[in-house]
Design an enzyme around this catalytic site. Structure first.
Site, PDB file in Angstrom:
ATOM      1  CE  LYS A   1      -5.680  24.834 -10.768  1.00  0.00           C
ATOM      2  NZ  LYS A   1      -5.521  25.825  -9.712  1.00  0.00           N
TER       3      LYS A   1
ATOM      4  CB  CYS B   1     -12.048  25.668 -11.096  1.00  0.00           C
ATOM      5  SG  CYS B   1     -10.888  24.437 -11.719  1.00  0.00           S
TER       6      CYS B   1
END
Length: 482
Positions: free
Chosen positions: A230, A284
């Site tokens: 991720k 993010c």
């Protein structure tokens, strides 16, 4: 009944999960947490959502969604609550005591030194530990620094619960979800990565997500590998965006449209250049590189430089604006400037790390009178005088900066506005036939049509689906939000 280290057959465990015999608790009902809880509810029929905000819990228990701009979520929440498949509470320990699968999806923020702050995750782990029983499975979907499950959560859960590692499961299964397409993404738009602290945790998590998702479940070697997957996705995009932004700055000196050059270069499948823009936002891309930069001894010069380039883009935008204003004899300190779009993405009610906020701050610092236009948030909360779209024609503006091209901006009657300097950070508006002095980052040329990010903006998806045909391509406005 627990999923971890069970002597039941896999088919029996699947049946128990989907028939509601294995209660699920989802901790965190934010932009990604509520869609996840709702999909868990439609799959398992026995979900309790946990959130610290009593207003959120009250809204969900009433069968309503507090999340804006998520197609299908309102109806799904209403249906699951009315069918008694989904409930919500602020009492984390009580929810943990009833649940046998615990799903954690709360944000990992950065402290003032850009180090990951695990306080919220550890607080949720305390709640989970209060009700943890042998055979339970804990799943972390929150993006975490690699090694967190192994080195932080596993010993923390064991110490607080009194159980030994091996009596309960722990897996990292990263959310790969974007605001605006959350239900689609959770239900199976992308392969689901699962990695446990031991093989049994991986097996148990794979069973869960094979039921939840229509896409492939991709087990990896361990939880740390899954965590790295991720973070690496985010770092890749940050570096690629920084490269695009750096190339975009060459437009003036080369006297070319860098966007046209990028689009043409991406005809080759091995070239996946992203789009230049005014910066990177959301929870993010601006955050995840720091999960490595602050934790590891390796200097990671490329990743650090990419962060610096992207963080510096709002200043570049204001520099270009100041230069263009000077060309028409206007001092930036004497100018009234409208910033169009304050959220980090079109159609998403989120301003975290939005480059527009830095543009506003920079304009204020240089003495400009700053106005803000945004259909989703109040510009006054971010240091800009609010202006409605329909009032722009009477606003007496010297300039406008397009940072986030909301679909609502299609209503702006540019031809009716007095001539001004327009810096289009997204190459998103068509000012052909107007008298405005237009500057586009990356130097688009006449005849090169603007992008239509505001209408159906798939950019910033977790695996970078985008308006381009080049796989992996995305523009620069960030990624998913917990």
């Amino acid at each position: 009944m627990g999923l971890y280290d069970s002597d039941r057959t896999e088919s029996r465990l699947r049946a128990a999960l989907t028939e509601g015999e294995i209660p699920v608790a989802v901790y965190g009902l934010g932009k990604m947490g509520l869609p996840l809880a709702a999909v868990y509810a439609e799959t398992t029929g026995n979900v309790t959502g946990v959130d610290v905000d009593p207003d959120v819990v009250e809204t969900v228990t009433a069968g309503e969604s507090h999340v804006v701009g998520e197609p299908g979520l309102d109806d799904l929440v209403a249906d699951q609550v009315s069918a008694d498949r989904l409930d919500a509470t602020t009492d984390g320990p009580a929810a943990a005591a009833d649940a046998r699968v615990h799903v954690v999806i709360v944000p990992t923020l950065l402290d003032e030194d850009d180090r990951p702050n695990l306080t919220t995750v550890e607080s949720v782990a305390d709640d989970v530990a209060a009700g943890l029983e042998p055979g339970d499975l804990v799943v972390a979907e929150s993006t975490l620094p690699p090694g967190t499950c192994r080195d932080v959560l596993l010993p923390h859960l064991a110490a607080e619960s009194g159980l030994e590692p091996g009596e309960f499961g722990l897996a990292f299964c990263p959310e790969r979800t974007s605001s605006g397409t959350a239900l689609r993404d959770i239900r199976g738009q992308y392969p689901k990565v699962v990695g446990g602290v031991d093989d049994e945790s991986t097996r148990a998590a794979a069973i869960v997500y094979d039921e939840l998702s229509s896409n492939e479940v991709h087990p990896v070697s361990d939880a740390t590998t899954a965590e790295a997957v991720k973070v690496f996705e985010g770092v890749y995009r940050d570096v690629n965006i920084a490269l695009a932004n750096e190339l975009g700055l060459l437009a003036d000196e080369l006297d070319v449209s860098v966007r046209e050059a990028i689009d043409t270069a991406n005809d080759l499948p091995m070239c996946q250049l992203h789009d230049p823009g005014p910066g990177v936002g959301g929870h993010c891309i601006p955050y995840y590189p720091h999960f490595l930069l602050s934790e590891l001894d390796e200097p990671m010069a490329l990743t650090r430089t990419a962060r610096d380039v992207n963080d510096g883009m709002p200043s570049v935008v204001v520099d270009r604006l100041e230069r263009e204003l000077a060309a028409v004899g206007t001092d930036l300190a004497d100018a009234t400037v409208a910033v169009l779009g304050l959220t980090y993405r079109p159609g998403v009610e989120e301003t975290r790390a939005s480059p527009a906020l830095d543009v506003v701050d920079e304009l204020n610092e240089r003495g400009a009178a700053v106005a803000g236009v945004d259909p989703l948030v109040d510009p006054a909360a971010y240091g800009a005088r609010p202006i409605a779209i329909d009032d722009l024609a009477d606003a007496d503006l010297d300039a406008a900066v397009v940072v986030t091209p909301h679909e609502a901006f299609d209503r702006i009657p540019w031809a009716e506005l007095d001539p001004m300097v327009v810096v289009d950070g997204r190459d998103a508006i068509d000012l052909a036939g107007t008298d405005h002095r237009t500057y586009t980052l990356a130097g688009s040329r006449d005849g090169h049509p603007p992008r239509e990010f505001g209408r159906d903006d798939p950019a910033s998806g977790p695996t970078s689906d985008s308006p381009s045909t080049a796989p992996g391509r995305t523009e620069t406005d960030g990624g998913e939000d917990v």
